[in-house]
Design a protein around this motif. Sequence first.
Motif, PDB file in Angstrom:
ATOM      1  N   ARG A  19      45.639  23.439  40.454  1.00 48.95           N
ATOM      2  CA  ARG A  19      46.828  23.484  39.641  1.00 48.95           C
ATOM      3  C   ARG A  19      46.182  23.955  38.141  1.00 48.95           C
ATOM      4  NH1 ARG A  19      51.583  23.672  40.813  1.00 48.95           N
ATOM      5  NH2 ARG A  19      52.328  22.942  38.827  1.00 48.95           N
ATOM      6  N   ARG A  21      46.953  26.282  33.989  1.00 52.18           N
ATOM      7  CA  ARG A  21      47.935  27.193  33.065  1.00 52.18           C
ATOM      8  C   ARG A  21      46.999  28.514  32.951  1.00 52.18           C
ATOM      9  NH1 ARG A  21      51.886  25.074  31.254  1.00 52.18           N
ATOM     10  NH2 ARG A  21      52.761  23.114  31.072  1.00 52.18           N
ATOM     11  N   ASN A  23      47.755  31.454  30.860  1.00 50.26           N
ATOM     12  CA  ASN A  23      48.269  31.980  29.613  1.00 50.26           C
ATOM     13  C   ASN A  23      49.723  31.291  29.344  1.00 50.26           C
ATOM     14  OD1 ASN A  23      46.736  34.056  29.352  1.00 50.26           O
ATOM     15  ND2 ASN A  23      47.655  35.051  31.192  1.00 50.26           N
ATOM     16  N   GLY A  24      49.659  29.883  29.429  1.00 51.83           N
ATOM     17  CA  GLY A  24      50.836  28.966  29.027  1.00 51.83           C
ATOM     18  C   GLY A  24      51.605  28.576  30.433  1.00 51.83           C
ATOM     19  N   GLN A  25      51.677  29.250  31.495  1.00 50.63           N
ATOM     20  CA  GLN A  25      52.287  29.066  32.465  1.00 50.63           C
ATOM     21  C   GLN A  25      51.587  28.219  33.692  1.00 50.63           C
ATOM     22  OE1 GLN A  25      54.039  32.671  33.931  1.00 50.63           O
ATOM     23  NE2 GLN A  25      55.591  32.501  32.455  1.00 50.63           N
ATOM     24  N   SER A  26      52.160  26.992  34.018  1.00 50.38           N
ATOM     25  CA  SER A  26      51.541  26.377  35.106  1.00 50.38           C
ATOM     26  C   SER A  26      51.771  27.052  36.547  1.00 50.38           C
ATOM     27  CB  SER A  26      52.464  25.045  35.080  1.00 50.38           C
ATOM     28  OG  SER A  26      51.830  24.028  36.122  1.00 50.38           O
ATOM     29  N   THR A  27      50.529  26.919  37.085  1.00 50.15           N
ATOM     30  CA  THR A  27      50.440  27.689  38.546  1.00 50.15           C
ATOM     31  C   THR A  27      49.484  26.820  39.467  1.00 50.15           C
ATOM     32  OG1 THR A  27      50.200  29.847  39.513  1.00 50.15           O
ATOM     33  CG2 THR A  27      48.831  29.266  37.871  1.00 50.15           C
ATOM     34  N   SER A  55      41.770  31.570  33.288  1.00 47.30           N
ATOM     35  CA  SER A  55      42.926  31.907  32.258  1.00 47.30           C
ATOM     36  C   SER A  55      42.550  33.295  31.315  1.00 47.30           C
ATOM     37  CB  SER A  55      43.503  30.895  31.270  1.00 47.30           C
ATOM     38  OG  SER A  55      44.784  31.023  30.708  1.00 47.30           O
ATOM     39  N   HIS A  58      42.552  36.254  33.685  1.00 48.84           N
ATOM     40  CA  HIS A  58      43.836  36.700  33.892  1.00 48.84           C
ATOM     41  C   HIS A  58      44.484  37.329  32.576  1.00 48.84           C
ATOM     42  CE1 HIS A  58      48.192  36.445  34.231  1.00 48.84           C
ATOM     43  NE2 HIS A  58      47.953  36.749  35.237  1.00 48.84           N
ATOM     44  N   SER A  59      44.074  37.074  31.464  1.00 45.72           N
ATOM     45  CA  SER A  59      44.435  37.705  30.385  1.00 45.72           C
ATOM     46  C   SER A  59      43.738  39.003  30.141  1.00 45.72           C
ATOM     47  CB  SER A  59      44.016  36.841  28.981  1.00 45.72           C
ATOM     48  OG  SER A  59      44.795  35.732  28.897  1.00 45.72           O
ATOM     49  N   GLU A  67      49.531  43.214  35.432  1.00 49.37           N
ATOM     50  CA  GLU A  67      49.529  42.161  36.301  1.00 49.37           C
ATOM     51  C   GLU A  67      49.053  42.505  37.628  1.00 49.37           C
ATOM     52  OE1 GLU A  67      50.079  38.372  37.496  1.00 49.37           O
ATOM     53  OE2 GLU A  67      51.025  38.987  35.238  1.00 49.37           O
TER      54      GLU A  67
END
Length: 93
Positions: A19, A21, A23-27, A55, A58-59, A67
């Motif tokens: 688990r 984050r 970009n600020g979203q938990s995944t 992260s 991903h960014s 995406e």
Amino acid sequence: MCRMFAGQDPDRYALETRRMRLNGQSTSIRLEKSFWRIIDEIAASEGITTPAFVSKLHSEVLMLHGEPQNFTSLLRCTCLVYLENCPTLLAAE
């Protein structure tokens, strides 16, 4: 030839969920342990934590291509690119 592949320790391809984050979203991200080991190594070589590396990746992908359709596949291919560009690592495996 297949004995080399078939005879590997099953723990290498056991799935592990982490688990974090993005970009600020938990995944949650689920990958084989061998891929996590390589991602951990990449992050350490960059001087950052694994969640920070994932992260950041991903960014950057969002900025370049939007995406990603399959982020876990991107992570696996990231490992391949890393290994392809570090031939001494392949020899040590």
